[in-house]
Design a protein around this motif. Structure first.
Motif, PDB file in Angstrom:
ATOM      1  N   GLU A  17     -38.024 -80.551   6.682  1.00  0.00           N
ATOM      2  CA  GLU A  17     -38.546 -80.712   5.547  1.00  0.00           C
ATOM      3  C   GLU A  17     -38.218 -80.173   4.174  1.00  0.00           C
ATOM      4  OE1 GLU A  17     -43.125 -79.699   4.105  1.00  0.00           O
ATOM      5  OE2 GLU A  17     -43.032 -80.179   6.220  1.00  0.00           O
ATOM      6  N   ALA A  18     -37.865 -79.092   4.255  1.00  0.00           N
ATOM      7  CA  ALA A  18     -37.070 -78.427   3.051  1.00  0.00           C
ATOM      8  C   ALA A  18     -35.706 -79.132   2.611  1.00  0.00           C
ATOM      9  CB  ALA A  18     -36.761 -76.792   3.400  1.00  0.00           C
ATOM     10  N   GLU A  21     -36.789 -82.187   0.863  1.00  0.00           N
ATOM     11  CA  GLU A  21     -37.365 -81.952  -0.408  1.00  0.00           C
ATOM     12  C   GLU A  21     -35.981 -81.711  -1.200  1.00  0.00           C
ATOM     13  OE1 GLU A  21     -39.895 -78.750  -2.778  1.00  0.00           O
ATOM     14  OE2 GLU A  21     -40.522 -79.150  -0.881  1.00  0.00           O
ATOM     15  N   ALA A  24     -34.553 -84.904  -2.044  1.00  0.00           N
ATOM     16  CA  ALA A  24     -35.254 -85.879  -2.866  1.00  0.00           C
ATOM     17  C   ALA A  24     -35.032 -85.203  -4.456  1.00  0.00           C
ATOM     18  CB  ALA A  24     -36.815 -85.637  -2.587  1.00  0.00           C
ATOM     19  N   ARG A  25     -34.777 -83.950  -4.667  1.00  0.00           N
ATOM     20  CA  ARG A  25     -34.615 -83.296  -6.015  1.00  0.00           C
ATOM     21  C   ARG A  25     -33.241 -83.578  -6.372  1.00  0.00           C
ATOM     22  NH1 ARG A  25     -36.937 -76.999  -5.736  1.00  0.00           N
ATOM     23  NH2 ARG A  25     -39.280 -77.739  -5.339  1.00  0.00           N
TER      24      ARG A  25
END
Length: 122
Positions: A17-18, A21, A24-25
């Motif tokens: 998940e990290a 993220e 995505a960033r």
């Protein structure tokens, strides 16, 4: 062991998940970078066009300044020549007035002399 496995799976899920993220960033930043690079390209094109316009404007200004200097020189020469013409005209006028005055005096003296002779003969 089952607890350890569940903990490892939990950590693994959090890690995934990290990572998602962070990706995505990164994708968001990549899009911003593309937009900024496109804006930079547009600005560089504008700068190039404006630089070219500035160079043409500077050339025109230089030509106009040169033409104005030539006109200033012509005006100064013409004004100086006109001043000399006026001065010569004044000198000529003064000389003519002197000649007229001399002619009038000569005429008066001739007429006075005729009158004096005419009175002697009478």
């Amino acid at each position: 062991m089952s607890g350890e496995r569940e903990a490892v799976q939990g950590y693994n899920a959090e890690l995934l998940e990290a990572l998602a993220e962070l990706r995505a960033r990164r994708d968001e930043l990549s899009e911003r970078i593309r937009e900024e690079e496109a804006e930079r390209g547009r600005l560089q094109s504008r700068i190039a066009a404006l630089t070219e316009r500035l160079a043409r404007s500077s050339e025109r200004t230089a030509r106009h300044l040169s033409a104005r200097r030539q006109l200033d020189a012509s005006i100064a020469e013409s004004e100086a020549a006109y001043g000399k013409i006026l001065e010569s005209s004044q000198t000529l006028l003064d000389a003519l007035k002197g000649e007229i005055e001399n002619a009038s005096k000569a005429s008066e003296s001739a007429s006075t002399s005729k009158q004096t002779r005419g009175q002697k003969h009478s």
